[in-house]
Design a protein around this motif. Structure first.
Motif, PDB file in Angstrom:
ATOM      1  N   LEU A 259       0.756  -1.191   0.029  1.00 11.22           N
ATOM      2  CA  LEU A 259       0.073  -0.020  -0.020  1.00 11.22           C
ATOM      3  C   LEU A 259       0.916   1.145   0.096  1.00 11.22           C
ATOM      4  O   LEU A 259       0.453   2.178  -0.636  1.00 11.22           O
ATOM      5  CB  LEU A 259      -0.836   0.039   1.110  1.00 11.22           C
ATOM      6  N   TRP A 260       2.014   1.111   0.600  1.00 16.81           N
ATOM      7  CA  TRP A 260       2.974   2.249   0.687  1.00 16.81           C
ATOM      8  C   TRP A 260       3.759   2.434  -0.645  1.00 16.81           C
ATOM      9  O   TRP A 260       3.828   3.378  -0.973  1.00 16.81           O
ATOM     10  CB  TRP A 260       3.804   2.164   1.848  1.00 16.81           C
ATOM     11  N   ALA A 261       3.989   0.999  -1.147  1.00 17.14           N
ATOM     12  CA  ALA A 261       4.706   1.282  -2.523  1.00 17.14           C
ATOM     13  C   ALA A 261       3.921   1.889  -3.580  1.00 17.14           C
ATOM     14  O   ALA A 261       4.481   2.461  -4.409  1.00 17.14           O
ATOM     15  CB  ALA A 261       5.109  -0.322  -3.006  1.00 17.14           C
ATOM     16  N   ALA A 262       2.514   1.576  -3.511  1.00 19.15           N
ATOM     17  CA  ALA A 262       1.666   2.247  -4.483  1.00 19.15           C
ATOM     18  C   ALA A 262       1.579   3.774  -4.037  1.00 19.15           C
ATOM     19  O   ALA A 262       1.678   4.417  -5.337  1.00 19.15           O
ATOM     20  CB  ALA A 262       0.293   1.693  -4.278  1.00 19.15           C
ATOM     21  N   ASP A 263       1.662   4.378  -3.107  1.00 21.62           N
ATOM     22  CA  ASP A 263       1.840   5.759  -2.810  1.00 21.62           C
ATOM     23  C   ASP A 263       3.095   6.379  -3.385  1.00 21.62           C
ATOM     24  O   ASP A 263       2.906   7.352  -4.073  1.00 21.62           O
ATOM     25  CB  ASP A 263       1.498   5.961  -1.391  1.00 21.62           C
ATOM     26  N   ALA A 264       4.188   5.583  -3.248  1.00 22.27           N
ATOM     27  CA  ALA A 264       5.628   6.189  -3.594  1.00 22.27           C
ATOM     28  C   ALA A 264       5.565   6.257  -4.837  1.00 22.27           C
ATOM     29  O   ALA A 264       6.112   7.131  -5.668  1.00 22.27           O
ATOM     30  CB  ALA A 264       6.654   5.158  -3.300  1.00 22.27           C
ATOM     31  N   GLY A 265       4.873   5.265  -5.878  1.00 26.24           N
ATOM     32  CA  GLY A 265       4.878   5.705  -7.205  1.00 26.24           C
ATOM     33  C   GLY A 265       3.746   6.623  -7.724  1.00 26.24           C
ATOM     34  O   GLY A 265       4.006   7.219  -8.591  1.00 26.24           O
ATOM     35  N   ARG A 266       2.536   6.275  -7.100  1.00 22.46           N
ATOM     36  CA  ARG A 266       1.448   7.145  -7.518  1.00 22.46           C
ATOM     37  C   ARG A 266       1.666   8.786  -7.233  1.00 22.46           C
ATOM     38  O   ARG A 266       1.266   9.878  -8.187  1.00 22.46           O
ATOM     39  CB  ARG A 266       0.268   6.861  -6.747  1.00 22.46           C
ATOM     40  N   LEU A 267       2.430   9.196  -6.369  1.00 24.01           N
ATOM     41  CA  LEU A 267       2.659  10.642  -5.931  1.00 24.01           C
ATOM     42  C   LEU A 267       3.988  11.216  -6.542  1.00 24.01           C
ATOM     43  O   LEU A 267       4.534  12.188  -6.289  1.00 24.01           O
ATOM     44  CB  LEU A 267       2.902  10.610  -4.273  1.00 24.01           C
ATOM     45  N   ALA A 268       4.891  10.149  -7.381  1.00 29.80           N
ATOM     46  CA  ALA A 268       5.969  10.865  -8.045  1.00 29.80           C
ATOM     47  C   ALA A 268       5.720  11.608  -9.079  1.00 29.80           C
ATOM     48  O   ALA A 268       4.538  11.716  -9.794  1.00 29.80           O
ATOM     49  CB  ALA A 268       6.682   9.481  -8.703  1.00 29.80           C
ATOM     50  N   PRO A 269       6.610  12.600  -9.408  1.00 25.50           N
ATOM     51  CA  PRO A 269       7.954  12.790  -8.704  1.00 25.50           C
ATOM     52  C   PRO A 269       7.969  13.461  -7.507  1.00 25.50           C
ATOM     53  O   PRO A 269       6.870  14.184  -7.101  1.00 25.50           O
ATOM     54  CB  PRO A 269       8.786  13.564  -9.982  1.00 25.50           C
ATOM     55  N   TRP A 270       8.973  13.334  -6.892  1.00 22.71           N
ATOM     56  CA  TRP A 270       9.277  13.591  -5.525  1.00 22.71           C
ATOM     57  C   TRP A 270      10.353  14.783  -5.802  1.00 22.71           C
ATOM     58  O   TRP A 270      11.559  14.625  -6.274  1.00 22.71           O
ATOM     59  CB  TRP A 270       9.800  12.758  -4.561  1.00 22.71           C
ATOM     60  N   ARG A 271      10.280  15.978  -4.842  1.00 17.40           N
ATOM     61  CA  ARG A 271      11.347  16.848  -5.032  1.00 17.40           C
ATOM     62  C   ARG A 271      11.819  17.207  -3.788  1.00 17.40           C
ATOM     63  O   ARG A 271      11.122  17.090  -2.653  1.00 17.40           O
ATOM     64  CB  ARG A 271      10.434  18.446  -5.296  1.00 17.40           C
ATOM     65  N   GLU A 272      13.259  17.486  -3.682  1.00 20.11           N
ATOM     66  CA  GLU A 272      13.717  17.387  -2.293  1.00 20.11           C
ATOM     67  C   GLU A 272      13.717  18.807  -1.698  1.00 20.11           C
ATOM     68  O   GLU A 272      14.106  19.889  -2.418  1.00 20.11           O
ATOM     69  CB  GLU A 272      15.360  17.036  -2.366  1.00 20.11           C
ATOM     70  N   VAL A 273      13.514  19.038  -0.501  1.00 17.55           N
ATOM     71  CA  VAL A 273      13.357  20.433   0.245  1.00 17.55           C
ATOM     72  C   VAL A 273      14.200  19.988   1.455  1.00 17.55           C
ATOM     73  O   VAL A 273      13.872  19.185   2.262  1.00 17.55           O
ATOM     74  CB  VAL A 273      12.156  20.840   0.627  1.00 17.55           C
ATOM     75  N   VAL A 274      15.277  21.300   1.807  1.00 21.53           N
ATOM     76  CA  VAL A 274      15.901  20.790   2.963  1.00 21.53           C
ATOM     77  C   VAL A 274      15.475  22.231   4.033  1.00 21.53           C
ATOM     78  O   VAL A 274      15.449  23.469   3.436  1.00 21.53           O
ATOM     79  CB  VAL A 274      17.360  21.220   2.760  1.00 21.53           C
ATOM     80  N   LEU A 275      14.827  21.639   5.056  1.00 20.13           N
ATOM     81  CA  LEU A 275      14.497  22.841   6.023  1.00 20.13           C
ATOM     82  C   LEU A 275      15.759  22.819   7.012  1.00 20.13           C
ATOM     83  O   LEU A 275      16.281  22.058   7.769  1.00 20.13           O
ATOM     84  CB  LEU A 275      13.209  22.086   6.735  1.00 20.13           C
ATOM     85  N   GLY A 276      15.679  24.344   7.319  1.00 20.40           N
ATOM     86  CA  GLY A 276      16.813  24.845   8.300  1.00 20.40           C
ATOM     87  C   GLY A 276      16.604  24.702   9.966  1.00 20.40           C
ATOM     88  O   GLY A 276      15.244  24.546  10.059  1.00 20.40           O
ATOM     89  N   PRO A 277      17.443  24.995  10.524  1.00 14.94           N
ATOM     90  CA  PRO A 277      17.256  25.135  11.946  1.00 14.94           C
ATOM     91  C   PRO A 277      15.972  25.722  12.577  1.00 14.94           C
ATOM     92  O   PRO A 277      15.515  25.720  13.478  1.00 14.94           O
ATOM     93  CB  PRO A 277      18.496  25.808  12.567  1.00 14.94           C
ATOM     94  N   ALA A 278      15.548  26.948  11.647  1.00 15.76           N
ATOM     95  CA  ALA A 278      14.300  27.613  12.118  1.00 15.76           C
ATOM     96  C   ALA A 278      13.155  26.825  11.907  1.00 15.76           C
ATOM     97  O   ALA A 278      12.340  27.345  12.732  1.00 15.76           O
ATOM     98  CB  ALA A 278      14.275  28.910  11.031  1.00 15.76           C
ATOM     99  N   CYS A 279      13.408  25.849  11.585  1.00 13.29           N
ATOM    100  CA  CYS A 279      11.939  25.036  11.444  1.00 13.29           C
ATOM    101  C   CYS A 279      11.947  23.879  12.797  1.00 13.29           C
ATOM    102  O   CYS A 279      11.066  23.178  12.706  1.00 13.29           O
ATOM    103  CB  CYS A 279      12.118  24.255  10.086  1.00 13.29           C
ATOM    104  N   GLY A 280      12.760  24.218  13.687  1.00 15.01           N
ATOM    105  CA  GLY A 280      12.842  23.469  14.829  1.00 15.01           C
ATOM    106  C   GLY A 280      12.708  21.865  14.523  1.00 15.01           C
ATOM    107  O   GLY A 280      13.809  21.274  14.152  1.00 15.01           O
ATOM    108  N   PRO A 281      11.855  21.354  15.321  1.00 10.51           N
ATOM    109  CA  PRO A 281      11.965  19.526  15.158  1.00 10.51           C
ATOM    110  C   PRO A 281      11.716  19.148  13.843  1.00 10.51           C
ATOM    111  O   PRO A 281      12.237  17.999  13.690  1.00 10.51           O
ATOM    112  CB  PRO A 281      10.903  19.214  16.020  1.00 10.51           C
ATOM    113  N   ALA A 282      11.388  19.899  12.855  1.00 11.09           N
ATOM    114  CA  ALA A 282      11.267  19.383  11.623  1.00 11.09           C
ATOM    115  C   ALA A 282      12.362  19.571  10.557  1.00 11.09           C
ATOM    116  O   ALA A 282      12.598  19.183   9.396  1.00 11.09           O
ATOM    117  CB  ALA A 282       9.822  20.043  10.758  1.00 11.09           C
ATOM    118  N   ALA A 283      13.613  20.189  11.372  1.00 12.98           N
ATOM    119  CA  ALA A 283      14.692  20.383  10.380  1.00 12.98           C
ATOM    120  C   ALA A 283      15.219  19.153   9.756  1.00 12.98           C
ATOM    121  O   ALA A 283      15.067  18.114  10.214  1.00 12.98           O
ATOM    122  CB  ALA A 283      15.679  21.087  11.280  1.00 12.98           C
ATOM    123  N   GLY A 284      15.788  19.433   8.679  1.00 13.50           N
ATOM    124  CA  GLY A 284      16.173  18.166   7.730  1.00 13.50           C
ATOM    125  C   GLY A 284      15.883  18.060   6.290  1.00 13.50           C
ATOM    126  O   GLY A 284      15.142  19.001   5.881  1.00 13.50           O
TER     127      GLY A 284
END
Length: 316
Positions: A36-61
């Motif tokens: 079910l997750w594999a189906a989502d990985a393909g269905r939602l492609a393409p995926w774009r990379e975004v880097v969140l900085g320290p200002a985003c607190g616990p979601a940084a990365g």
């Protein structure tokens, strides 16, 4: 990078994760977790990379943002790797101001999932373990939040061919079997609805507590499930519309009529357990505006309806 990167909605996958919150999650990990997750990985492609900085607190990365699929969801769905609980991750993000109403954290698997009364919630890959940021409206509508969340989800699932009803106060049933549960938690002004949906598997009956009110099953036993996050974002979109209708009906009999229409066992005789060992027999006659269950106790007259706000019920 703005401090509220998820405000634009969409599906986000936390590739880096963070120690103490969630394990890293790559697209390969997602595809390997369950079909079910594999189906989502393909269905939602393409995926774009975004880097969140320290200002985003616990979601940084590093995050991956879905750019495909049938349409972007207005409220962000944040997909994270194995964690203790999606509620814990959502609590950290919410405290940092990163979760708008109806944004959610969806975990691929949980190690310490919890249900009502902090009972353990078995959480293998393949099912949906989400924590939904629920609007804090105050008054009866907030007091009835578990039933309102359940009714909105039941309404959305019913529209997709699943005859779901809400077993008061927070279980989701099809016929007599349980396919999901809801746990609403409020801390520091942040209202979260933890939602567990058995999409592909259900707990082993041998592992259920002896006094469980319904056997467990999964949605896949009743129809096709398109994908874990695909289904979840669709339910949230429909649920948001349903919630706004509940707001419009708040304070009137129309709200309780809507909720009663999604209620399991209406008009049926049940065993009520209130305050631990105190049990009695009653008939479910409806819901109060504040989410309390209206019961006619066995032997009582028509005008002696009582209202239950805590406890459990099971069919006789």
């Amino acid at each position: 990078m703005a401090q509220k990167p998820f405000a634009g909605g969409g599906v986000w996958l936390w590739r880096d994760g963070a120690p103490g919150l969630a394990e890293p999650l790559s697209l390969a990990d997602l595809a390997a977790a369950h079909p079910l997750w594999a189906a989502d990985a393909g269905r939602l492609a393409p995926w774009r990379e975004v880097v969140l900085g320290p200002a985003c607190g616990p979601a940084a990365g590093t995050w991956l943002v879905a750019e495909g699929g049938p349409g972007q969801c207005a409220a962000a769905a944040l997909v994270v790797g194995r964690c203790a609980s999606s509620l814990d991750v959502a609590r950290a993000f919410g405290a940092a101001g990163l979760l708008a109403p109806f944004a959610s954290v969806v975990a691929v698997a949980q190690t310490s999932g919890r249900g009502q009364l902090r009972r353990p919630w078995v959480s293998p890959p393949g099912n949906c373990y989400a924590a939904l940021a629920w609007p804090g409206s105050g008054g009866d509508l907030e007091a009835a939040a578990p039933v309102v969340v359940g009714a909105c989800l039941a309404d959305a699932l019913y529209a997709r061919g699943f005859a779901v009803r809400v077993k008061w106060p927070n279980d989701l049933l099809i016929d007599a079997v349980k396919i999901g549960g809801i746990l609403v938690e409020e801390r520091g002004g942040l209202l979260l609805a933890g939602v567990g949906l058995n999409l592909a598997s259900a707990p082993d009956p041998a592992g259920l507590r002896r006094d469980h009110a319904a056997q467990a099953s999964c949605l896949a036993a009743f129809g096709e499930v398109p994908g874990a996050v695909t289904l979840w974002t669709d339910l949230v979109k429909s649920g948001q519309t349903c919630y706004l209708q509940c707001v419009a009906a708040s304070g009137s009999r129309a709200l309780s009529r809507f909720l009663e229409g999604r209620l399991a066992w209406l008009g049926r005789d049940v065993r009520v357990c209130e305050g631990g060992s105190h049990e009695f027999r009653a008939r479910i006659v409806g819901l109060a505006e504040d989410g309390g269950l209206r019961l006619l106790r066995d032997g009582a007259g028509p005008g002696q309806v009582l209202k239950l706000h805590s406890g459990s019920i099971s069919l006789l």
